[in-house]
Design a protein around this motif. Sequence first.
Motif, PDB file in Angstrom:
ATOM      1  N   ILE A  25       0.862  -1.187   0.000  1.00 46.24           N
ATOM      2  CA  ILE A  25       0.000   0.000   0.000  1.00 46.24           C
ATOM      3  C   ILE A  25       0.894   1.231   0.000  1.00 46.24           C
ATOM      4  O   ILE A  25       0.749   2.134  -0.806  1.00 46.24           O
ATOM      5  N   SER A  63       3.791   0.326   5.250  1.00 41.98           N
ATOM      6  CA  SER A  63       2.399   0.621   5.570  1.00 41.98           C
ATOM      7  C   SER A  63       2.172   0.495   7.071  1.00 41.98           C
ATOM      8  O   SER A  63       2.689  -0.423   7.703  1.00 41.98           O
ATOM      9  N   GLU A  98      -3.704   0.263   8.422  1.00 48.86           N
ATOM     10  CA  GLU A  98      -4.037   0.336   7.002  1.00 48.86           C
ATOM     11  C   GLU A  98      -3.970  -1.053   6.369  1.00 48.86           C
ATOM     12  O   GLU A  98      -4.829  -1.438   5.578  1.00 48.86           O
ATOM     13  N   LYS A 153      -6.922  -3.030   7.400  1.00 52.86           N
ATOM     14  CA  LYS A 153      -8.123  -2.554   6.710  1.00 52.86           C
ATOM     15  C   LYS A 153      -8.167  -3.123   5.286  1.00 52.86           C
ATOM     16  O   LYS A 153      -9.169  -3.657   4.828  1.00 52.86           O
ATOM     17  N   ALA A 154      -7.001  -3.021   4.616  1.00 52.65           N
ATOM     18  CA  ALA A 154      -6.926  -3.527   3.242  1.00 52.65           C
ATOM     19  C   ALA A 154      -7.173  -5.033   3.215  1.00 52.65           C
ATOM     20  O   ALA A 154      -7.855  -5.552   2.320  1.00 52.65           O
ATOM     21  N   LYS A 155      -6.632  -5.721   4.205  1.00 55.18           N
ATOM     22  CA  LYS A 155      -6.785  -7.177   4.258  1.00 55.18           C
ATOM     23  C   LYS A 155      -8.266  -7.564   4.318  1.00 55.18           C
ATOM     24  O   LYS A 155      -8.735  -8.407   3.551  1.00 55.18           O
ATOM     25  N   LEU A 197      -9.937  -6.774   0.994  1.00 55.01           N
ATOM     26  CA  LEU A 197      -9.558  -7.648  -0.125  1.00 55.01           C
ATOM     27  C   LEU A 197     -10.118  -9.060   0.031  1.00 55.01           C
ATOM     28  O   LEU A 197     -10.411  -9.733  -0.948  1.00 55.01           O
ATOM     29  N   LEU A 214      -8.961  -0.883  -3.854  1.00 50.71           N
ATOM     30  CA  LEU A 214      -8.176  -0.088  -2.915  1.00 50.71           C
ATOM     31  C   LEU A 214      -8.521   1.391  -3.055  1.00 50.71           C
ATOM     32  O   LEU A 214      -8.732   2.102  -2.077  1.00 50.71           O
ATOM     33  N   LEU A 221      -7.384   3.936  -0.322  1.00 48.39           N
ATOM     34  CA  LEU A 221      -6.005   3.508  -0.038  1.00 48.39           C
ATOM     35  C   LEU A 221      -5.147   3.629  -1.297  1.00 48.39           C
ATOM     36  O   LEU A 221      -5.613   3.330  -2.389  1.00 48.39           O
ATOM     37  N   THR A 242      -1.727   2.708  -3.763  1.00 48.87           N
ATOM     38  CA  THR A 242      -0.992   1.494  -4.144  1.00 48.87           C
ATOM     39  C   THR A 242       0.436   1.899  -4.441  1.00 48.87           C
ATOM     40  O   THR A 242       0.692   2.665  -5.364  1.00 48.87           O
TER      41      THR A 242
END
Lengths: 339, 294
Positions: A235, A239, A243, A246-248, A251, A288, A293, A295
Motif C-alpha cells: 500500500i 504501511s 491500514e 483494513k486492506a486485508k 480484499l 483499494l 487507499l 498502491t
Amino acid sequence: MAPAVIIQNLQKSYGNTKAVKDVSFQVEPGEIFGLLGPNGAGKTTTIRCLCTLAMPDAGKIEVSGISVINNPKQARQRIGYVAQEVALDKILTGRELLQLQAALYHLPGKFGKERIDAMIDTLGLQEYADQKSGTYSGGIRKRLDLAAGLLHKPDLLVLDEPTVGLDIESRVVMWDILRQLRDAGTTVLLTSHYLEEVDALADRVAIIDQGVVIASGTPSQLKDRVGGDRVTLRIREFSPMEEAEKAKDMLKSLPFVQEVIINNAQGNSLNLVVTPQNDALIVIQQALQAAGLPTFGIAQSRPSLDDVYLAATGKTLMDAELAAVSSRDLKAEKKQSMK
Amino acid sequence: MSSTLSPKSNVSFESEKVSEGSSSGFLGEFVQETLALTRRLFIQLQRRPSTLIAGVIQPLIWLILFGALFQNAPKGLFGNDTNYGQFLAAGVIVFTAFSGALNAGLPVMFDREFGFLNRLLVAPLASRYSIVFASAIFIITLSAVQTIAIIATSAFLGAGLPDILGLSVIATIILLLVLGVTALSLGLAFALPGHIELIAVIFVTNLPLLFASTALAPLSFMPKWLQFISSLNPLSFAIEPIRYLYLHSDWSLGSVVMQAPWGNVSLGGTLLVLLLLDVAAFLSIQPLLRRRFA
C-alpha cells in the motif's frame, strides 16, 4: 531404456537418527533431476547411499538397471560423484589429481590423457591445471572437482549442493555447464536447498523433508498442484498496521481472493493467493482506490517451489532452514560423513 | 570461477561413452590404481621432504646417543666380545621401520577426514587393497632408505657389515615387518573414529613395544616375566635374526637366533612367524576395507 536412477522405499539410520525414512523417486535418462529440501532433510544421505558410500538399511537403488547394492563396482563405473565439500589434495596440481582420477577409473593411458586435456579445456582450467590445487579459489576448486567427476564419462552425474559457497557468477556458470551436459545426454541428479536453482535447472523435482519425499513432478506441475497465483501488494513503502489490516479485510471480500497474509518482515506488505484471472491486479487496485487507499507496488506471479513446500509442510523453506541450522549438531554430522 | 574465468560458452560435451570395463582385467586394473596411488604419495614426499629428512636423521641420533649412553658398559655384557654399537644397530633398524609402518595409517585417516578417501571409495577400484599396497610400497621405500642410512652409519661406528646374502635376509625381514604393520595401521585408519584416536593408539603401541622387545637390551637382561613378553613380541622376531646376522658370518636358516624362555627359535622360524603375521594382518583388515562406511 532403463531409468537412470530408481530409488524405492530407501531407509537409512545413523544410530538413533532416521536420516532417510522413506524416499522413492525415479530419474529418467537425459534429464536434470533436482532433489530439493532444507538442510538435514536427508538429501545427502540419499546421495551417499546412491553413490555406494553408505549401505541402506532397506530399499532398492538401481542405476541404469544395475543394483547399487548387489553390483557396487558396476554402478560406480556409471556414476560421477561431485561431493558437497570439494576434497582436493592441495599439494597436487589439478592435472595430477585428474591423472589419479583417470587411473582410479582405469582409463587406458592415451585415452585418459585425452580426456584430461578435454576436461581441462572444457571447464576452462588451462591456466590452473599445472598449479597446486591449494592455490585455487572456491570456484576453480569446484570446477576441478566437476572435471574429476566427468573424466570417465559417467552416464549419471550426481552433485550434492553444487553451488553452495559459490558467488552468483560462478553459480550461473555451473548452471550453464550442467545444462550443456544434459543436452549432450548425461543424466544429472543434483541436490539443493536453493529454490531458484532447482526451479531454473531441474526438468523434474522431488521435494524431500525430514527423510520423506513430500512432492515430485516437474516444477510446473508442482506449482499447478498448489494452485492459485500469488499477488504481492504494497500500500505504501512501509504501511501502518491499521491500514494493512483494513486492506486485508476489504480484499478478503473479493470473490477471487483465496487468502491474505500480512508480511511484517516486508513493511506490512500483503501476500495474496488468488484464483488466476487476467484483471486481478486491476480489480484489486480499483477496490483499494474505492476504499481510499493508495498502491505503492503490486505484482502477480505464479506460485514458487517455496509455496509448494509451504503447502506440503506448513512452513517455508527458509523457516525450515533456520530451524535445521539451529538444531544441527555439526560434530555429529562430521562423524557421520566419515563413517 | 568468478569474473576471472568463464568457460567457453558453447562447450561440447561429447556424448559417446567409455567402453564398458577395460580389457586389462583385474590384475591390470589393480596395478594401474596401485601405481597411481603410490605416485601421489611420492609426489607429496617430493614436495614435502621433511618427513624423509627427519626419518633419516632420527634413527642416526638414536644410534649415536644411545650408543654413547652405554659406551662404557663392560665388553661382553651384550654377548661375547660385542660392543653396544654392534648390538644396537639391529634394534634401531627394526624400530625405525616399525615406527614408519605404524604411522602409515595417518595419511589415510586425514584423507578420510578431508573427504578425499570418498574419491577412492566411489571409484570402481579393482580392490581396496590397492590403497594398502600403495601405502606399503611407499613405506617400504622409505624404510629402505632409512635402513641403508642406519647400516652405513653403524658400519662407520664400528658395528661391521653383514655380507650380501645377510643383507638380503635383513631386507626380507624389514619387508615382512613393514607389510604387516602397514596393513594393520591402515586397518586402524579405516576402523577408528578419527585421527586423535589413531594417534592415541600409535602412542600407546610404539614405545611399549620397543621397551618390551630386544631392541635395547638382550633377553638375558630381563626379568622372567618380561622375557616372556619380549620373546613373543613380533619386533623381537625381526630384531634377533638381524642381530644374529650382524654378529655371525656363518649362519643358516637353522641357526638359533633367539633363546626364549619357552624354547629356541631359528632364523627360518622368525621369517615364518613374520610371514604368518603378514597373512593374519591382511586377512584381518579385509572386512574393514570391504565394509561400506555405513
